[in-house]
Structure formats: structure tokens, C-alpha cells
Design a protein around this motif. Structure first.
Motif, short mmCIF file in Angstrom:
data_model
loop_
_atom_site.label_atom_id
_atom_site.label_comp_id
_atom_site.label_asym_id
_atom_site.label_seq_id
_atom_site.Cartn_x
_atom_site.Cartn_y
_atom_site.Cartn_z
N SER A 4 0.71 -1.07 -0.08
CA SER A 4 0.04 -0.31 -0.39
C SER A 4 1.03 0.94 -0.34
CB SER A 4 -0.72 0.38 1.12
OG SER A 4 -0.09 0.27 2.40
N VAL A 5 0.26 2.40 -1.31
CA VAL A 5 1.53 3.44 -0.72
C VAL A 5 0.31 4.54 0.16
CG1 VAL A 5 1.87 5.01 -2.08
CG2 VAL A 5 2.16 2.28 -2.57
N GLU A 6 1.14 5.30 0.31
CA GLU A 6 0.12 7.14 0.90
C GLU A 6 1.58 7.33 0.00
OE1 GLU A 6 1.18 6.93 5.12
OE2 GLU A 6 0.42 5.29 5.34
N GLY A 7 0.34 8.52 0.49
CA GLY A 7 1.16 9.96 -0.67
C GLY A 7 0.75 9.50 -2.78
N PRO A 8 1.77 10.19 -3.22
CA PRO A 8 1.49 10.01 -4.51
C PRO A 8 2.22 8.83 -5.11
CG PRO A 8 2.54 12.09 -4.24
CD PRO A 8 2.05 11.42 -3.07
N VAL A 9 2.17 8.04 -6.15
CA VAL A 9 2.42 6.52 -6.53
C VAL A 9 3.67 7.55 -7.13
CG1 VAL A 9 2.08 4.84 -7.77
CG2 VAL A 9 0.35 5.30 -6.54
N LEU A 10 3.58 7.87 -7.90
CA LEU A 10 4.53 8.85 -8.63
C LEU A 10 4.46 10.20 -8.76
CD1 LEU A 10 6.42 7.55 -10.76
CD2 LEU A 10 4.52 8.56 -12.59
N GLU A 11 5.96 10.77 -8.46
CA GLU A 11 5.70 12.20 -7.56
C GLU A 11 7.58 12.03 -8.59
OE1 GLU A 11 6.16 13.18 -3.52
OE2 GLU A 11 5.59 14.44 -4.47
N ALA A 12 7.69 13.26 -9.11
CA ALA A 12 8.37 14.08 -10.18
C ALA A 12 8.94 15.43 -9.93
CB ALA A 12 8.60 13.83 -10.93
N ARG A 13 9.91 16.11 -8.89
CA ARG A 13 10.10 17.31 -8.76
C ARG A 13 11.37 17.79 -9.63
NH1 ARG A 13 7.50 19.14 -4.34
NH2 ARG A 13 6.82 17.22 -3.11
N ASP A 14 11.35 19.35 -9.58
CA ASP A 14 12.43 19.84 -10.96
C ASP A 14 13.30 19.40 -11.86
OD1 ASP A 14 12.35 21.86 -9.30
OD2 ASP A 14 13.59 20.91 -7.34
N LEU A 15 12.13 18.60 -12.52
CA LEU A 15 12.45 17.56 -13.91
C LEU A 15 12.50 18.53 -15.02
CD1 LEU A 15 11.90 14.73 -13.69
CD2 LEU A 15 10.44 14.69 -15.31
N ARG A 16 14.22 18.78 -15.31
CA ARG A 16 14.26 18.83 -16.45
C ARG A 16 15.14 18.18 -17.84
NH1 ARG A 16 16.11 25.23 -16.31
NH2 ARG A 16 17.60 25.00 -17.49
N VAL A 17 14.56 18.79 -18.96
CA VAL A 17 15.99 18.01 -19.68
C VAL A 17 15.94 18.99 -20.58
CG1 VAL A 17 15.38 16.48 -21.49
CG2 VAL A 17 14.23 15.39 -19.30
N SER A 18 17.59 18.81 -21.15
CA SER A 18 17.86 20.02 -22.58
C SER A 18 18.26 18.44 -22.83
CB SER A 18 18.48 20.43 -21.74
OG SER A 18 19.61 20.62 -20.20
N TYR A 19 18.39 19.13 -24.48
CA TYR A 19 19.48 18.89 -25.51
C TYR A 19 20.29 19.97 -26.49
CZ TYR A 19 15.78 14.91 -26.01
OH TYR A 19 15.05 14.03 -25.95
N ASP A 26 10.53 21.51 -18.69
CA ASP A 26 11.47 22.17 -17.33
C ASP A 26 9.65 21.64 -16.04
OD1 ASP A 26 12.11 23.75 -14.71
OD2 ASP A 26 12.63 25.36 -16.33
N ILE A 27 9.93 21.02 -15.45
CA ILE A 27 8.43 21.10 -14.56
C ILE A 27 9.01 20.84 -13.00
CG2 ILE A 27 5.75 19.11 -13.95
CD1 ILE A 27 6.29 18.90 -16.65
N PRO A 28 8.89 21.67 -12.25
CA PRO A 28 8.24 21.56 -10.92
C PRO A 28 8.14 20.52 -10.07
CG PRO A 28 7.79 24.01 -11.61
CD PRO A 28 7.52 23.38 -12.75
N HIS A 29 6.92 20.22 -10.32
CA HIS A 29 6.07 19.15 -9.94
C HIS A 29 5.70 18.23 -10.51
CE1 HIS A 29 3.75 17.80 -6.53
NE2 HIS A 29 4.41 17.54 -6.26
N ILE A 30 5.07 16.82 -10.37
CA ILE A 30 4.08 16.88 -11.69
C ILE A 30 3.83 15.21 -10.34
CG2 ILE A 30 5.62 15.11 -12.67
CD1 ILE A 30 3.28 15.33 -14.72
#
Ligand SMILES: Nc1ncnc2c1ncn2[C@@H]1O[C@H](COP(=O)(O)OP(=O)(O)OP(=O)(O)O)[C@@H](O)[C@H]1O
Length: 246
Positions: A4-19, A26-30
């Protein structure tokens, strides 16, 4: 059986991808809650595929990727893709992922690790979800229609026992009726407590099934909210539903 999971199953912070210096994402939180269906929409090049690929630790080319990704509370952002998959993060990439030279039954048998983290769908459950696959059991994947192939790709991901499922444009190229069938089946999975992040170019179809919708533009979150509110957002109405904002 999944923990069992408390809180989000999946969570990302400050996700940044550059080529090569170009920031593609550039996503602070999802976050994705247990049993939640979140849609991600946006124009071509908005960063939708980059987002799901960054969550899974996979990419075309050589991006610089930064930020934290947590699955069921565990940091997985530094793990290779296969380790993220074995912890319960599954992706159905754009166009699906099936073995063309194998039959439907063989494709399904080829997926299912012995120590899957979540619920592994058996054949009966998959046939209940996608009755068309039952009729096509002995057909090679190469002989399936686009919609049937997409159903098979989703079914293969369900055999991995995912905690969270990433779907990249499952409706692309499908007839409207099949789009409805596939997205309804996805909704049914979520109603049985799977968490799904759904990238969709068909905003109208997405809004009919998602709990929340995220609108991406140039790699950033331009708007997000419950489906009912996003349906009335002028940026969605004008650009995606073909209606002039009031
Ligand atoms: N391998 C790569 N090399 C360089 N730039 C890339 C690469 N992959 C993606 N990009 C860039 O990252 C940005 C986001 O692309 P992405 O494919 O994630 O968009 P998308 O929203 O999924 O678009 P589509 O709906 O067309 O699939 C774009 O500017 C794209 O050109």
C-alpha cells in the motif's frame, strides 16, 4: 500483491531535460495519486514524450536530465530504465510495443516477471478488458489492426504488474470508435486502482476519461486542474476544442 502506498504513487520534482542547451522540459512538480488518471496534452513538440521518457529514464539522443523521480516513495531518478520497470513503472510508447512475429497469446506469455511489484493481469482479466484480443489470440501481431495492437501493447504492460502506467498517445491513428474503446478500458483500470499518466493528442477524448489534465507548452506546465475545470479553460477551448472562449 502491491504494497500500500501513502501519498503519490509517482512524483517528480524539478524535472529538467535539455538537448544541447535547449531546454525541452522544465517541470517543478508533477504527481500521480493511487487510482488517478492524469492526462497530459499539448501541441507537437510541447514535451509530452520527453516527460514520460524522463520519468522512465529513457531517451532518444543524449539529453541532460536532472531532478527527482519517486515511485511508491522510493527515489528512482538515478536508476536505469529496466530497474524502474522492475519497480513497477511501465510505459506503452507511442505506436505500442509488441513482437510483430509472435501471436497475441505468445506476446502475452512473453511478459510477466516472477517478482512483479503490482497486480499481474492474467489472460482472463485481459480478455475481459479487451474482448477483441480473445478473438485474435492465435493471430500474429503483424496481422492486427492499429487499435488491436494498441490493446495488446497495453495488455503486455499490465502483465508486468505495474504500480503506475505511462501511456504515450495510445489513440494515435485509431478510428474514433476504437479511441473510445481504448480510453474506456484505461479508465476501467484506473477505477480498479491503477495509476495512469496518459499523454493524448485527442484532448476531447482525454477530457472524457481523465481526473486531472495538464497542459504543456514549450516544456512547461501552462495550466493544470480537474477535468471539469480544464474543459472550460479558454486555452483548452480555443486551441484544442475548436470553440471560441466566452
Ligand atoms: N533526441 C532529441 N534531440 C534533440 N531535441 C529533441 C530530441 N527529442 C526531443 N527533442 C526536442 O524536445 C522538445 C519536446 O519534444 P517531444 O517529442 O517531447 O514533444 P511532444 O510533445 O511529445 O511532441 P509530439 O506530439 O510531436 O510527439 C522538442 O523541441 C523536440 O525537438
Amino acid at each position: 500483491m502491491s504494497r500500500s502506498v501513502e501519498g503519490p504513487v509517482l512524483e517528480a520534482r524539478d524535472l529538467r531535460v535539455s538537448y544541447g542547451g535547449h531546454v525541452a522540459l522544465d517541470i517543478p512538480h508533477i504527481a500521480l495519486a493511487p487510482g488517478e488518471l492524469v492526462g497530459v496534452v499539448g501541441a507537437n513538440g510541447a514535451g509530452k514524450s520527453t516527460l514520460v521518457n524522463a520519468l522512465l529514464g529513457w531517451s532518444r539522443g543524449n539529453p541532460v536530465v536532472g531532478g527527482s523521480v519517486r515511485l511508491a516513495g522510493e527515489e528512482i531518478g538515478a536508476l536505469p530504465t529496466h530497474a524502474r520497470v522492475s519497480r513497477g513503472l511501465a510505459l506503452v510508447p507511442e505506436g505500442g510495443a509488441v513482437f510483430m512475429s509472435l501471436t497475441v497469446a505468445e506476446n502475452l506469455a512473453a511478459a510477466a516477471p516472477p517478482d512483479a511489484p503490482g497486480h499481474v493481469h492474467d489472460e482472463a482479466e485481459i480478455e475481459a478488458l479487451f474482448p477483441r484480443l480473445r478473438e485474435r489470440r492465435q493471430h500474429k501481431a503483424s496481422a492486427l489492426s492499429g487499435g488491436e495492437r494498441q490493446m495488446l501493447a497495453i495488455s503486455r504492460a499490465l502483465r508486468l504488474g505495474p504500480r503506475a502506467l505511462l501511456l504515450d498517445e495510445p489513440s494515435i491513428g485509431l478510428a474514433p470508435r476504437l479511441v473510445t474503446d481504448v480510453l474506456r478500458a484505461v479508465r476501467g483500470l484506473v477505477d480498479r486502482n491503477l495509476s495512469v499518466l496518459l499523454v493524448e493528442q485527442n484532448v476531447r477524448a482525454a477530457l472524457a476519461v481523465v481526473d486531472r489534465l495538464i497542459l504543456l507548452e514549450r516544456g512547461r506546465i501552462l495550466a493544470e486542474g480537474p477535468a471539469a475545470a480544464m474543459r472550460d479553460d479558454p486555452r483548452i477551448l480555443e486551441a484544442y476544442l475548436g470553440e471560441a472562449a466566452a
